[in-house]
Design a protein around this motif. Sequence first.
Motif, mmCIF file in Angstrom:
data_model
loop_
_atom_site.group_PDB
_atom_site.id
_atom_site.type_symbol
_atom_site.label_atom_id
_atom_site.label_comp_id
_atom_site.label_asym_id
_atom_site.label_seq_id
_atom_site.Cartn_x
_atom_site.Cartn_y
_atom_site.Cartn_z
ATOM 1 N N SER A 174 -12.234 10.390 -2.721
ATOM 2 C CA SER A 174 -11.554 9.264 -2.227
ATOM 3 C C SER A 174 -10.157 9.560 -2.132
ATOM 4 O O SER A 174 -9.627 8.477 -2.288
ATOM 5 C CB SER A 174 -12.028 8.118 -2.990
ATOM 6 N N ALA A 175 -9.583 10.745 -1.957
ATOM 7 C CA ALA A 175 -8.260 10.816 -1.784
ATOM 8 C C ALA A 175 -8.063 11.304 -0.394
ATOM 9 O O ALA A 175 -8.986 11.658 0.427
ATOM 10 C CB ALA A 175 -7.670 11.863 -2.616
ATOM 11 N N SER A 232 -14.198 12.742 1.014
ATOM 12 C CA SER A 232 -15.074 13.227 -0.078
ATOM 13 C C SER A 232 -16.025 14.348 0.439
ATOM 14 O O SER A 232 -16.567 14.403 1.526
ATOM 15 C CB SER A 232 -15.585 12.044 -0.839
ATOM 16 N N SER A 264 -9.572 8.297 2.877
ATOM 17 C CA SER A 264 -10.074 9.086 1.751
ATOM 18 C C SER A 264 -11.271 9.861 2.286
ATOM 19 O O SER A 264 -12.068 9.704 3.147
ATOM 20 C CB SER A 264 -10.817 7.881 1.025
#
Length: 639
Positions: free
Chosen positions: A37-38, A65, A63
């Motif tokens: 989620s970055a 992932s 985000s």
Amino acid sequence: MATANLACAGLQLTVADIRGAGVAVRGIHLVLPDEDSAPGALDIQTLQLGARQWRRLHIRCGSLSLAQGHIRCDDGRLGGPDGLRGARIAFDVDAASASGSLKLQLADGGLVSATRTAGGEMRSSLQRVSLGSLLDLARIDRHGHQVAGRVDGAVRFDGQAWSADLQLAEATFSDADGLHAGEQLAARLQGRYAPQTRGGARWQARLQWQQGEVFWNPVLASAGWSLEARGRIDDDRLEVAAARLQGPGLDDGRFAGAIDLATGRPLDATARFDGLDLAQLGPQLLLPVIAPAHQDRWRLAGQLSGRVRWTQGRPEAGRLDLHDVGFSYLGQRFRVGPLNGTLPWRREAATQWQLDVGGLHWQKLDFAPFALMADLDGTRLRLLPVRLPVLDGAIIVEALSLEMADGQWQGSGHLYSEPISLDRLTEALEWPRMAGTLSLAVPGIQVSPERIGLDGTLVVSVFDGYVQATGLEVTDPFGLLPRLKADISAEHLDLAQLTQTFSFGAVSGFIDANVDALSMARWRPVRFDARVHSSPGHYAKRISQRAVENITALGGAVPWRPSSAACCVSSTISATARSAFPASCAAMCARWPAWMAPGGTMPRSCWCGVVASRAECHRLQSTRRLGGAGGSPDQRHRR
């Protein structure tokens, strides 16, 4: 097929290419964050759908992932080609099965959603997507047109073919010079497109034009049309197995054949239409093409059916069937119909036309029904001899040939008439009734839409003599201001018949006349130079008392006043003749200028003869007056 190189911490994933049915993705580079989620990024070097290709797509995810083979991007920003800049994107993709979902919020507010199953089926929906953005996204050239509108609908790929059901609303388009434009357009398009393994694709489509108008110079078309078609498409060739067009004013239109996509022209094809209503479609489709400057003056009626065949890119043959066709110009001034018949054409062979003409009306003359036959060879039309019955006679067109030149029909021919009763002719034209017959002989005639001219001399037999016209030319014969020019001469006209016609009084004898440089506008004279004199020979020359009275009563013209002139010379004639003049004669004589004649007199023959004497009197007066006033020779001649 896919190949990949992996590098970790963060994680960078490079995929050489991914290919599926109709889809190819090359140069994929994925940058995963250190933790879920970055922010992350995805770059695609080339994306290809069918024949369309996009390069350098960039996605920056809020985000990103990677978990259990799923790649998920939220709050992403999309950059790259036109139509995608500034768009927001979110997707969730199972890399193992190449399935997943995608949502794309375009910069103009439109929303595109798409899903793909593990079996390869794809579905997408469009909500309020800008037409301009969609054209940019599809990389369709606008050719300089300004485009607006929105599109809603769905697109599906079932693993074999694409299908679409799209609704266009509030659409407009225009080019820079305004010659091609559309407003408030609404339409529904349903179609199917199936790529073939050996190249090309099969297709079918149904288009319903529901609202709005389109101007495509010079034609203005309105909504209400539907088109159904199916066929095959290759790189530069569109094959139409069957197409059907229907709309207001057309019962049925069909087309089949191949079209060159580069030029838009039919290659080997056939087209036909049935039940084309001229009253409804003529002002929209035909008049802007064949009579753009005068289309509001024409009225059309009846139905047309036709066939056209193309071979190797050129029209090969055609046929036009007329069913109770009629047309009129400026109300009732010129009308033709009903027309029934067939007009065939072949590029390499002569054909014959045959038309039954139910009637013809020109100005105030009605022609009885007649048949027209013509030979057509290429662009040259030769009318076979035809008899046009009018009143108790007829006009015989012995020969008339027409040919397309400089974009319009031009031709030549000759004609004559069977004797036509002048009594019936003048009554039909609402002229003073004349006795005798009218006969015409036109040795040569030149015709075009704007001009009718004669070669040689037009001869009319009338009043036991004849009238001939040279240099006769009529321009804009069916327009608002028809104009006529001619030089006319008449010989041996029987004055007894002439004066009887106009209830003028009995005058016997014969006259000759010359009317040079005659100019008429809207069939009324505007100028001429005329000379009238007695015909040579020995014959009785008499004039009745009534004719004398009418001659003297013809005054009022400026500057010459025949009644006044006759009044002033009355002192030189007998008391009997003098008694024919009005009671005011003496007062008029007192005001008449001294230049009239030396000593106030004039030869008796100037006023008491026939019409020819009036002209001579006129000439003498004008010569004396203008000579004294210093007028030019040209002024003297015209007066």
